[in-house]
Design an enzyme around this catalytic site. Sequence first.
Site, PDB file in Angstrom:
ATOM      1  N   LYS A 296      23.458  -6.077   5.046  1.00 18.71           N
ATOM      2  CA  LYS A 296      23.426  -5.985   6.381  1.00 18.71           C
ATOM      3  C   LYS A 296      24.400  -6.706   6.964  1.00 18.71           C
ATOM      4  CE  LYS A 296      20.341  -6.227  10.423  1.00 18.71           C
ATOM      5  NZ  LYS A 296      19.085  -5.994  10.935  1.00 18.71           N
TER       6      LYS A 296
ATOM      7  N   SER B 191      23.812  -5.608  15.138  1.00 17.72           N
ATOM      8  CA  SER B 191      24.726  -5.307  16.183  1.00 17.72           C
ATOM      9  C   SER B 191      25.089  -6.612  16.711  1.00 17.72           C
ATOM     10  CB  SER B 191      23.889  -4.274  17.185  1.00 17.72           C
ATOM     11  OG  SER B 191      22.653  -4.997  17.675  1.00 17.72           O
TER      12      SER B 191
ATOM     13  N   GLU C 213      21.201 -10.353   4.567  1.00 14.56           N
ATOM     14  CA  GLU C 213      22.037 -10.260   5.877  1.00 14.56           C
ATOM     15  C   GLU C 213      22.823 -11.462   6.120  1.00 14.56           C
ATOM     16  OE1 GLU C 213      19.373 -10.122   9.301  1.00 14.56           O
ATOM     17  OE2 GLU C 213      21.016  -9.608  10.774  1.00 14.56           O
TER      18      GLU C 213
ATOM     19  N   ARG D  77      13.570 -12.032  25.407  1.00 16.74           N
ATOM     20  CA  ARG D  77      14.054 -10.808  25.654  1.00 16.74           C
ATOM     21  C   ARG D  77      13.016  -9.988  26.759  1.00 16.74           C
ATOM     22  NH1 ARG D  77      16.260  -9.055  20.295  1.00 16.74           N
ATOM     23  NH2 ARG D  77      17.825 -10.907  20.264  1.00 16.74           N
TER      24      ARG D  77
HETATM   25  P1  13P Z   1      20.835  -7.520  16.329  1.00 19.53           P
HETATM   26  O1  13P Z   1      21.318  -5.818  16.093  1.00 19.53           O
HETATM   27  O2  13P Z   1      20.377  -7.771  17.873  1.00 19.53           O
HETATM   28  O3  13P Z   1      22.062  -8.056  15.867  1.00 19.53           O
HETATM   29  O4  13P Z   1      19.738  -7.633  15.417  1.00 19.53           O
HETATM   30  C1  13P Z   1      19.661  -7.491  13.972  1.00 19.53           C
HETATM   31  C2  13P Z   1      18.867  -8.440  13.170  1.00 19.53           C
HETATM   32  O5  13P Z   1      18.171  -7.830  12.525  1.00 19.53           O
HETATM   33  C3  13P Z   1      18.977  -9.704  13.404  1.00 19.53           C
HETATM   34  O6  13P Z   1      18.637 -10.130  12.328  1.00 19.53           O
END
Ligand code: 13P
Length: 354
Positions: free
Chosen positions: A224, A266, A182, A38
């Site tokens: 998540k 996101s 997640e 990034r």
């Molecule tokens: P993003 O919102 O960029 O997808 O990242 C969230 C995240 O914690 C990825 O593991």
Amino acid sequence: MRNANVKIQGARDTAKQLVAAYKGLLAMDESNPTCNKRFAQFGIPETAEARRDYRELILTTPDLGKYISGAILYDETIRQQTSDGSSFIDLVIKAGIIPGIKVDLGTTDMAGFPGEKITEGLDGLRERLNEYAGMGLRFAKWRAVISIGNGIPTETCIATNMQILAQYAALCQEAGIMPIVEPEVLMDGDHSIMQCYDVTESVLKTLFYELYKQGVDLEGMLLKPNMVLTGKNSIEKSSVTEVADATVKCLLECVPAAVPGVAFLSGGQDGEMATNRLNEMNRIFKSRIPWALTFSFSRAIQLPVLEIWKGKEENKIPAQQELCYRAKGNSDARWGQFDFAVEPEREPDIFNYK
Ligand code: 13P
């Protein structure tokens, strides 16, 4: 039903606090290679010092704690010191934010299943979690990734990843740490929104069965997930309402009401788009959903900030203002009150810099 011992009760309290009214989470747990990637996009030096400066910029943003309930940190950060020699965990707490930590060790190719990934990090996790709990970290995050493509995901990939996620969650609760679970169905590819719906449904149903089998307390965790979206290379386009509709419908089919909150990743969506979609879900379904629907974004909040900061001290304040603007927008979206159409400008009075 399980009686809540002290550790489970602690996890339940943390989950509730993280989804408190008007707040969401900030994922700032990029691994060094991801963070460097990034930074490279914006010409920022790919060094430990730049990563420290950037994370200090984030956590010293005035008023951040009004909109952000929890920050997901990375192992490097919690072992670094801020410019005045204090610890990052103390800085987070001082900002009125609950500190958490990413504990998975990233993904690797799944043996025998081309194109599919498995997440690593269970070995030694119990010891790491105990260390993190001792340092004051109150929640953790583990990400599993599922790709959609020709012949994938396979049932084996979904089952294996969800089993590992459930083992991680059980270990967290044993340590008194609240697990953020997640399972990310990736946006990569040219699949339709219906394909994403079907895969997300299968992933979430498998996940909750595994969580049940491993005795994970649903009140002491947060989910998540991805939003239900068309693939990023698809020619099909979905409206904000279609995405909100498909996503909430899928969650209602799969996520037990005992789970206190759903905090979306996101996943590479444009920042404003992610906010608009979250807003629409809360606007339309507010009275029908049993869990808090909030955000745990990294890129959707941070990319616009990095673009302004570019690693330069003189850009620090505008970068912090952008961060606050994004955090506030997502906080508004939790209640279906974000109106991008009439709020194109940053609110000038969020900050009171001298
Ligand atoms: P993003 O919102 O960029 O997808 O990242 C969230 C995240 O914690 C990825 O593991």
